[in-house]
Structure formats: structure tokens, C-alpha cells
Design a protein around this motif. Structure first.
Motif, PDB file in Angstrom:
ATOM      1  N   HIS A 138       0.817  -1.211   0.000  1.00  0.00           N
ATOM      2  CA  HIS A 138       0.000   0.000   0.000  1.00  0.00           C
ATOM      3  C   HIS A 138       0.852   1.262   0.000  1.00  0.00           C
ATOM      4  O   HIS A 138       0.917   1.966   1.006  1.00  0.00           O
ATOM      5  N   PRO A 139       1.513   1.523  -1.111  1.00  0.00           N
ATOM      6  CA  PRO A 139       2.330   2.739  -1.167  1.00  0.00           C
ATOM      7  C   PRO A 139       1.417   3.979  -1.092  1.00  0.00           C
ATOM      8  O   PRO A 139       0.256   3.924  -1.489  1.00  0.00           O
ATOM      9  N   VAL A 140       1.973   5.066  -0.570  1.00  0.00           N
ATOM     10  CA  VAL A 140       1.168   6.268  -0.346  1.00  0.00           C
ATOM     11  C   VAL A 140       1.534   7.334  -1.370  1.00  0.00           C
ATOM     12  O   VAL A 140       2.712   7.607  -1.598  1.00  0.00           O
ATOM     13  N   ALA A 141       0.512   7.911  -1.995  1.00  0.00           N
ATOM     14  CA  ALA A 141       0.761   8.969  -2.981  1.00  0.00           C
ATOM     15  C   ALA A 141       1.451  10.147  -2.295  1.00  0.00           C
ATOM     16  O   ALA A 141       1.139  10.485  -1.143  1.00  0.00           O
ATOM     17  N   GLN A 142       2.381  10.743  -3.030  1.00  0.00           N
ATOM     18  CA  GLN A 142       3.189  11.844  -2.521  1.00  0.00           C
ATOM     19  C   GLN A 142       2.364  12.919  -1.802  1.00  0.00           C
ATOM     20  O   GLN A 142       2.722  13.391  -0.722  1.00  0.00           O
ATOM     21  N   GLU A 143       1.214  13.252  -2.376  1.00  0.00           N
ATOM     22  CA  GLU A 143       0.437  14.370  -1.802  1.00  0.00           C
ATOM     23  C   GLU A 143      -0.131  14.068  -0.418  1.00  0.00           C
ATOM     24  O   GLU A 143      -0.601  14.969   0.264  1.00  0.00           O
ATOM     25  N   TYR A 144      -0.101  12.790  -0.006  1.00  0.00           N
ATOM     26  CA  TYR A 144      -0.660  12.462   1.309  1.00  0.00           C
ATOM     27  C   TYR A 144       0.393  12.052   2.332  1.00  0.00           C
ATOM     28  O   TYR A 144       0.062  11.731   3.464  1.00  0.00           O
ATOM     29  N   CYS A 166     -10.500   8.915   3.799  1.00  0.00           N
ATOM     30  CA  CYS A 166      -9.905   7.633   4.208  1.00  0.00           C
ATOM     31  C   CYS A 166     -10.262   6.532   3.223  1.00  0.00           C
ATOM     32  O   CYS A 166      -9.423   5.712   2.867  1.00  0.00           O
ATOM     33  N   ALA A 167     -11.524   6.537   2.826  1.00  0.00           N
ATOM     34  CA  ALA A 167     -12.001   5.497   1.926  1.00  0.00           C
ATOM     35  C   ALA A 167     -11.269   5.574   0.587  1.00  0.00           C
ATOM     36  O   ALA A 167     -10.826   4.571   0.044  1.00  0.00           O
ATOM     37  N   ARG A 168     -11.137   6.787   0.077  1.00  0.00           N
ATOM     38  CA  ARG A 168     -10.557   7.010  -1.240  1.00  0.00           C
ATOM     39  C   ARG A 168      -9.048   6.763  -1.286  1.00  0.00           C
ATOM     40  O   ARG A 168      -8.502   6.209  -2.218  1.00  0.00           O
ATOM     41  N   VAL A 169      -8.383   7.196  -0.211  1.00  0.00           N
ATOM     42  CA  VAL A 169      -6.919   7.210  -0.229  1.00  0.00           C
ATOM     43  C   VAL A 169      -6.332   5.927   0.378  1.00  0.00           C
ATOM     44  O   VAL A 169      -5.160   5.627   0.201  1.00  0.00           O
ATOM     45  N   GLY A 170      -7.183   5.181   1.089  1.00  0.00           N
ATOM     46  CA  GLY A 170      -6.643   4.022   1.792  1.00  0.00           C
ATOM     47  C   GLY A 170      -5.984   4.441   3.089  1.00  0.00           C
ATOM     48  O   GLY A 170      -4.932   3.934   3.458  1.00  0.00           O
ATOM     49  N   GLY A 171      -6.639   5.379   3.768  1.00  0.00           N
ATOM     50  CA  GLY A 171      -6.054   5.910   4.999  1.00  0.00           C
ATOM     51  C   GLY A 171      -6.592   5.234   6.247  1.00  0.00           C
ATOM     52  O   GLY A 171      -7.421   4.325   6.169  1.00  0.00           O
ATOM     53  N   PHE A 172      -6.070   5.688   7.371  1.00  0.00           N
ATOM     54  CA  PHE A 172      -6.599   5.268   8.672  1.00  0.00           C
ATOM     55  C   PHE A 172      -7.488   6.397   9.182  1.00  0.00           C
ATOM     56  O   PHE A 172      -7.063   7.555   9.216  1.00  0.00           O
ATOM     57  N   GLY A 173      -8.690   6.046   9.583  1.00  0.00           N
ATOM     58  CA  GLY A 173      -9.591   7.032  10.183  1.00  0.00           C
ATOM     59  C   GLY A 173      -9.628   6.815  11.677  1.00  0.00           C
ATOM     60  O   GLY A 173      -9.914   5.714  12.135  1.00  0.00           O
TER      61      GLY A 173
END
Ligand SMILES: Nc1ncnc2c1ncn2[C@@H]1O[C@H](COP(=O)(O)OP(=O)(O)O)[C@@H](O)[C@H]1O
Ligand SMILES: [Mg+2]
Length: 307
Positions: free
Chosen positions: A28-34, A124-131
Motif C-alpha cells: 500500500h504505497p502512499v501517494a506523494q500528496e498524502y 480515508c475510503a478514497r486514499v486508503g487511509g486510517f480514520g
């Protein structure tokens, strides 16, 4: 980040779980902007059993509810977990006015047209984040109903008038809930059933010593030990209902040490940060006695920190 992995290995956390987290990060790599949303924890959570349970639940794709008395490190653990998994994080606080729109998003007029302004749960849903759903039991049920589909096997968000969106594979929710003191609100069953629930333990004696010493590396270790014992004694008194738990708060002990570090005498610091949290005269006397048995009230900064 490596530092947190090293810390957990030293604490004896099962290596297989840590390998699992590494695999999760790679998948789950994270896009630079996040990337600036990935927390960098200032403090580490102590309690290896709790760590293992939390890691296993998240690796198994579950959402996690951290339940327990105040100042048991719920938010510290939630933040540490997001940092370890390397996930961008959105905090959702459930003040009394929180409604579905503040979680998911709202339509706003940007001057020329109506656009959707996404809320934290949507992100969170869109980016694959932790809420981090903080103090979730304080929320109104109407606000929470919108989370049901996001939190169960459907892993989706359905906003009337918008497309249904699927949660990214890496999306997780970690909720916290205080209980154990007056004013606790129960969380409704429909929601509780959608979480793996971790009851947060009280910190172990030797972990408390490690915690204080890590935060204040110059502290005299004898005094550090006495402060930890004093705290555990108050905890026992609160458990047996000799005192209420209003004065029992690890935050208070740590604040008292911070005041001593500013040059306030031990007695005044402990009075301000522990004794004064309760307004019952009898209780205040009991607490003062526990303190007096362990810590003289005239310790200076030099006595406590050697400088
Ligand atoms: N097991 C623990 N490990 C690390 N810190 C802890 C632990 N228990 C309590 N604390 C400390 O107590 C304070 C409150 O933590 P916090 O996470 O805000 O508590 P909660 O959200 O449970 O009320 C912080 O300074 C935190 O570092
Ligand atoms: Mg909290």
C-alpha cells in the motif's frame, strides 16, 4: 519509522506480526500528496500484548475499537499504529453536533458551482487511509448509521445523490471510547459488532518506569521509581473505590513531572496536577498521604533531574 519497528522488536512484539506490517506497507504505497498525513509519533505506546492484539486485528482487515479508562494511551496507540502501517490519517472527532455530512462530506458552493467537499471518512475510503474515530460513543446514532456499510464486509460508502464508493484495500478505522467513569455513554450494538474490541489495560509498573525515563532521560531513577509506585498506588485505591478516579490520570503524573522540569517544587507540582483534580476534602487528604509516603514535597529541579 525504523525506530518504531526497532522499539517494538525490543519490546518483544512477535516478529511475524511486524513482518506482516512491512508487507502491508509494501502493498500500500502512499501517494506523494498524502505523505504529510502519515503521523510521526512523539511518544511510543507501551504494552506488548496490546500491540500484538492490535496488529493482528488490523492485519486481518478488521477495524479496531480501543475501549478503556481515560489516559490509557488510546490515542497514542492509534497514532502509533497509523505511523507503523505508514498510512495517511484523518481524525474524526465526535462532538455533539457531528452529523453524517461532517463525516462523509457536504455540498458547497464555490462561487460558480456546487461541488462536493469530501469529509474525513470519504478521504480515508478514497486514499486508503486510517480514520481515527475519536470518542465514538459520544456521537449521535444518526451520525453513525452512515458508517455501518463502511465498517462491515460491504466496505463501501453510499451517499444519497453521489456514487457509491468502495473503500481502498488499506482503509482501516480505529475508534476510541472512554469508559469507567460517570457520564460514559454506551456504544450501540450495531456499531460495536463491526469492530474488534480491545480493552485497554492499565500500564504495567515497569512499562511506566520506562515511559517516564524515556520522556525524561535525566530523571533520577530512584525518584522515577517512586513516582511510578505512587501512581500505581492511586490506581489501586481507585479500583477499590477508596478514591474516585477523578484524580487518577497518567496525564496528571506526567504533567507534574513537566512542571518539576520547569523548576516547580515536587509538592506544588503534584498538588496542581494530581491532588487538585478532585474537590472532595477527604479524598484530597488520602491522595496527599499516598504522595507524602513516596515523595518529599520540597524536591527541587536539581534533585529530580540533576541539573
Ligand atoms: N501504555 C501507555 N504507553 C504509552 N503512553 C501511555 C500509556 N498509557 C498512558 N500513556 C500516556 O498517557 C497520556 C494520555 O494518553 P492518551 O493516548 O491521550 O490517552 P487516552 O486517549 O486513552 O485518554 C499520554 O501522555 C500517553 O503517552
Ligand atoms: Mg483520548
Amino acid at each position: 519509522m525504523q525506530e518504531l519497528f526497532d522499539f517494538l522488536r525490543e519490546e518483544g512484539v512477535e516478529p511475524r506480526l511486524l513482518d506482516g506490517v512491512k508487507a502491508f506497507r509494501e502493498a500500500h504505497p502512499v501517494a506523494q500528496e498524502y505523505t504529510d498525513r502519515i503521523p510521526v509519533p512523539e511518544y511510543y505506546y507501551y504494552g506488548n500484548n496490546t500491540w500484538e492484539l492490535a496488529l493482528a486485528a488490523l492485519l486481518a482487515g478488521k477495524n479496531l475499537l480501543l475501549a478503556g479508562p481515560k489516559a490509557t494511551g488510546k490515542n497514542v496507540l492509534a497514532e502509533n499504529l497509523a505511523a507503523l502501517f505508514g498510512c495517511p490519517t484523518w481524525d474524526v472527532s465526535f462532538h455533539v453536533n457531528a452529523d453524517a455530512a461532517s463525516l462523509i462530506g457536504t455540498d458547497t458552493y464555490n462561487g460558480s458551482e456546487v461541488v462536493f467537499r469530501p469529509g474525513p471518512v470519504w478521504m480515508c475510503a478514497r486514499v486508503g487511509g486510517f480514520g481515527i474515530l475519536d470518542e465514538i460513543n459520544m456521537a449521535k446514532n444518526e451520525a453513525l448509521a452512515v458508517l455501518h456499510a463502511a465498517l462491515d464486509f460491504r466496505r463501501s460508502i453510499d451517499v444519497p445523490g453521489y456514487d457509491r464508493i468502495e473503500l481502498q484495500d488499506g482503509t482501516r478505522f480505529i475508534a476510541t471510547m472512554n469508559y469507567g467513569y460517570a457520564g460514559t455513554r454506551e456504544l450501540n450494538e450495531a456499531l460495536t459488532s463491526r469492530f474488534a474490541v480491545l480493552n485497554m489495560p492499565l500500564i504495567k509498573d515497569d512499562d511506566l518506569v520506562k515511559l517516564i525515563a524515556r520522556r525524561y532521560p535525566d530523571i533520577d531513577m530512584k525518584i522515577c521509581g517512586q513516582l511510578a509506585k505512587l501512581y500505581k498506588e492511586l490506581e489501586k485505591k481507585a479500583e477499590s473505590a477508596e478514591i474516585s478516579d477523578s484524580a487518577l490520570d497518567l496525564r496528571g503524573l506526567l504533567d507534574a513531572i513537566a512542571l518539576m522540569d520547569q523548576g516547580i517544587l515536587s509538592g506544588a507540582a503534584l498538588e496542581m496536577c494530581i491532588v487538585n483534580k478532585t474537590f472532595d476534602d477527604y479524598e484530597r487528604k488520602l491522595i496527599r498521604d499516598v504522595i507524602a509516603a513516596r515523595i518529599p514535597d520540597d524536591l527541587t529541579r536539581v534533585a529530580v533531574f540533576g541539573k
